[in-house]
Design a protein around this motif. Structure first.
Motif, PDB file in Angstrom:
ATOM      1  N   PRO A  69       0.841  -1.207   0.000  1.00 40.78           N
ATOM      2  CA  PRO A  69       0.000   0.000   0.000  1.00 40.78           C
ATOM      3  C   PRO A  69       0.874   1.255   0.000  1.00 40.78           C
ATOM      4  O   PRO A  69       1.837   1.358   0.754  1.00 40.78           O
ATOM      5  CB  PRO A  69      -0.808  -0.128   1.293  1.00 40.78           C
ATOM      6  CG  PRO A  69      -0.899  -1.614   1.510  1.00 40.78           C
ATOM      7  CD  PRO A  69       0.426  -2.161   1.055  1.00 40.78           C
ATOM      8  N   ILE A  79      -3.812   0.951  -8.691  1.00 46.17           N
ATOM      9  CA  ILE A  79      -4.769   0.016  -8.101  1.00 46.17           C
ATOM     10  C   ILE A  79      -4.654  -1.298  -8.868  1.00 46.17           C
ATOM     11  O   ILE A  79      -4.741  -1.310 -10.092  1.00 46.17           O
ATOM     12  CB  ILE A  79      -6.202   0.578  -8.144  1.00 46.17           C
ATOM     13  CG1 ILE A  79      -6.233   1.826  -7.285  1.00 46.17           C
ATOM     14  CG2 ILE A  79      -7.202  -0.481  -7.724  1.00 46.17           C
ATOM     15  CD1 ILE A  79      -7.536   2.336  -6.860  1.00 46.17           C
ATOM     16  N   PRO A  81      -6.442  -4.667  -9.242  1.00 47.92           N
ATOM     17  CA  PRO A  81      -7.632  -5.460  -8.917  1.00 47.92           C
ATOM     18  C   PRO A  81      -7.282  -6.907  -8.550  1.00 47.92           C
ATOM     19  O   PRO A  81      -7.970  -7.530  -7.757  1.00 47.92           O
ATOM     20  CB  PRO A  81      -8.458  -5.418 -10.211  1.00 47.92           C
ATOM     21  CG  PRO A  81      -7.964  -4.226 -10.954  1.00 47.92           C
ATOM     22  CD  PRO A  81      -6.525  -4.074 -10.575  1.00 47.92           C
ATOM     23  N   SER A  83      -5.093  -7.880  -6.648  1.00 47.29           N
ATOM     24  CA  SER A  83      -4.692  -7.974  -5.245  1.00 47.29           C
ATOM     25  C   SER A  83      -5.882  -8.265  -4.340  1.00 47.29           C
ATOM     26  O   SER A  83      -5.706  -8.582  -3.171  1.00 47.29           O
ATOM     27  CB  SER A  83      -4.013  -6.682  -4.795  1.00 47.29           C
ATOM     28  OG  SER A  83      -4.953  -5.620  -4.701  1.00 47.29           O
ATOM     29  N   GLY A  84      -7.080  -8.153  -4.874  1.00 51.94           N
ATOM     30  CA  GLY A  84      -8.270  -8.417  -4.074  1.00 51.94           C
ATOM     31  C   GLY A  84      -8.772  -7.209  -3.304  1.00 51.94           C
ATOM     32  O   GLY A  84      -9.700  -7.325  -2.511  1.00 51.94           O
ATOM     33  N   SER A  85      -8.150  -6.052  -3.523  1.00 51.95           N
ATOM     34  CA  SER A  85      -8.612  -4.835  -2.854  1.00 51.95           C
ATOM     35  C   SER A  85      -8.392  -3.650  -3.785  1.00 51.95           C
ATOM     36  O   SER A  85      -7.667  -3.740  -4.769  1.00 51.95           O
ATOM     37  CB  SER A  85      -7.860  -4.622  -1.537  1.00 51.95           C
ATOM     38  OG  SER A  85      -6.537  -4.221  -1.784  1.00 51.95           O
ATOM     39  N   LEU A  86      -9.020  -2.551  -3.458  1.00 49.38           N
ATOM     40  CA  LEU A  86      -8.865  -1.336  -4.253  1.00 49.38           C
ATOM     41  C   LEU A  86      -7.945  -0.337  -3.556  1.00 49.38           C
ATOM     42  O   LEU A  86      -8.069   0.871  -3.738  1.00 49.38           O
ATOM     43  CB  LEU A  86     -10.232  -0.715  -4.525  1.00 49.38           C
ATOM     44  CG  LEU A  86     -11.184  -1.597  -5.347  1.00 49.38           C
ATOM     45  CD1 LEU A  86     -12.531  -0.910  -5.526  1.00 49.38           C
ATOM     46  CD2 LEU A  86     -10.573  -1.931  -6.696  1.00 49.38           C
ATOM     47  N   VAL A  87      -7.027  -0.849  -2.768  1.00 48.36           N
ATOM     48  CA  VAL A  87      -6.063  -0.016  -2.057  1.00 48.36           C
ATOM     49  C   VAL A  87      -5.007   0.475  -3.040  1.00 48.36           C
ATOM     50  O   VAL A  87      -4.430  -0.326  -3.783  1.00 48.36           O
ATOM     51  CB  VAL A  87      -5.381  -0.836  -0.928  1.00 48.36           C
ATOM     52  CG1 VAL A  87      -4.271  -0.043  -0.267  1.00 48.36           C
ATOM     53  CG2 VAL A  87      -6.408  -1.282   0.088  1.00 48.36           C
ATOM     54  N   ARG A  89      -1.527   1.235  -4.466  1.00 46.02           N
ATOM     55  CA  ARG A  89      -0.259   0.580  -4.148  1.00 46.02           C
ATOM     56  C   ARG A  89       0.885   1.191  -4.953  1.00 46.02           C
ATOM     57  O   ARG A  89       0.677   1.826  -5.970  1.00 46.02           O
ATOM     58  CB  ARG A  89      -0.347  -0.917  -4.458  1.00 46.02           C
ATOM     59  CG  ARG A  89      -1.369  -1.638  -3.616  1.00 46.02           C
ATOM     60  CD  ARG A  89      -1.508  -3.103  -4.028  1.00 46.02           C
ATOM     61  NE  ARG A  89      -2.433  -3.789  -3.173  1.00 46.02           N
ATOM     62  CZ  ARG A  89      -2.122  -4.333  -2.005  1.00 46.02           C
ATOM     63  NH1 ARG A  89      -0.892  -4.289  -1.562  1.00 46.02           N
ATOM     64  NH2 ARG A  89      -3.047  -4.928  -1.271  1.00 46.02           N
ATOM     65  N   GLU A 144       5.002  -5.962  -2.281  1.00 42.84           N
ATOM     66  CA  GLU A 144       4.292  -6.853  -1.350  1.00 42.84           C
ATOM     67  C   GLU A 144       5.030  -8.195  -1.334  1.00 42.84           C
ATOM     68  O   GLU A 144       5.384  -8.729  -2.388  1.00 42.84           O
ATOM     69  CB  GLU A 144       2.858  -7.046  -1.841  1.00 42.84           C
ATOM     70  CG  GLU A 144       1.940  -7.711  -0.868  1.00 42.84           C
ATOM     71  CD  GLU A 144       1.555  -6.826   0.302  1.00 42.84           C
ATOM     72  OE1 GLU A 144       1.344  -7.386   1.387  1.00 42.84           O
ATOM     73  OE2 GLU A 144       1.468  -5.597   0.150  1.00 42.84           O
ATOM     74  N   TRP A 147       2.798 -14.024  -1.198  1.00 48.00           N
ATOM     75  CA  TRP A 147       1.660 -14.327  -0.333  1.00 48.00           C
ATOM     76  C   TRP A 147       1.873 -15.605   0.474  1.00 48.00           C
ATOM     77  O   TRP A 147       1.405 -15.720   1.604  1.00 48.00           O
ATOM     78  CB  TRP A 147       0.362 -14.430  -1.154  1.00 48.00           C
ATOM     79  CG  TRP A 147       0.368 -15.571  -2.128  1.00 48.00           C
ATOM     80  CD1 TRP A 147       0.793 -15.536  -3.425  1.00 48.00           C
ATOM     81  CD2 TRP A 147      -0.047 -16.916  -1.882  1.00 48.00           C
ATOM     82  NE1 TRP A 147       0.669 -16.775  -4.007  1.00 48.00           N
ATOM     83  CE2 TRP A 147       0.155 -17.643  -3.087  1.00 48.00           C
ATOM     84  CE3 TRP A 147      -0.563 -17.576  -0.778  1.00 48.00           C
ATOM     85  CZ2 TRP A 147      -0.148 -18.997  -3.193  1.00 48.00           C
ATOM     86  CZ3 TRP A 147      -0.861 -18.932  -0.897  1.00 48.00           C
ATOM     87  CH2 TRP A 147      -0.653 -19.631  -2.093  1.00 48.00           C
TER      88      TRP A 147
END
Length: 193
Positions: A69, A79, A81, A83-87, A89, A144, A147
């Motif tokens: 982030p 952004i 998508p 990544s599973g979020s709209l944070v 980065r 990041e 995972w």
């Protein structure tokens, strides 16, 4: 699961594994053809950042290896998508492309134009290994972590854990090369490596 190491069709490609593979291939090729290993590696090292740059652009186009982030001050967040979020980065692929590709290539080209550097066999190889280690370790602060691994102890990522030894290896090679008496001594030693 050691048998999974050869499953290249199931997962991505790691630079560090590729680096070891290319190192083994260079040693094998040079011994087979009676070519001085470090002299040959010096020539290869100058061009590697081009491939690193293109690889990081491919990571960006594929929307993989996205960044952490982004801080509020960062002017170009992305952004992802996937990544599973709209944070928003960091575009870590572009940051790494700039460091490992563009900046390292510029350093390698300028260094390769120096007759003193070219005459110190192994210096370009050491400079590349050191430079890549520094560039990757820095770029990982924006990326990041994988995972399935997360952060390692002391907040390191696996990329940093694998790149920090490269800093020491590259620095050690530069130190060793700079302490040699002359190019002839290095050429003799190089044929043994």
């Amino acid at each position: 699961h050691p048998s999974r190491m050869i499953a290249v069709w199931d997962g991505g490609m790691s630079f560090h594994g590729g680096f070891l593979g290319v190192t083994i291939a260079i040693i094998w090729f040079c011994r087979k053809n009676k070519i001085a290993i470090l002299r040959f590696a010096d020539r290869v090292a100058v061009t590697v950042p081009i491939g690193l740059f293109l690889g990081r652009l491919a990571n960006f186009i594929n929307g993989e290896l996205w960044g952490r982030p982004a801080a509020a001050w960062f002017p170009f967040p992305m952004i992802y998508p996937q990544s599973g979020s709209l944070v928003p980065r960091y575009p870590s692929e572009l940051i790494e492309a700039s460091l490992e590709g563009v900046l390292l290539f510029i350093i390698m080209v300028f260094a390769s134009r120096s007759l003193k550097v070219r005459n110190n066999v192994g210096m370009l190889t050491g400079l590349f290994i050191l430079g890549y280690g520094v560039a990757r370790t820095t770029g990982e602060f924006f990326r990041e972590p994988d995972w399935f691994l997360g952060f390692l102890p002391f907040g390191f990522t696996m990329g940093q854990a694998l790149s920090i030894p490269m800093i020491f290896v590259g620095g050690g090679l530069l130190f060793w090369v700079s302490k040699k008496k002359g190019a002839a001594d290095i050429a003799k030693t190089d044929s043994l490596i």
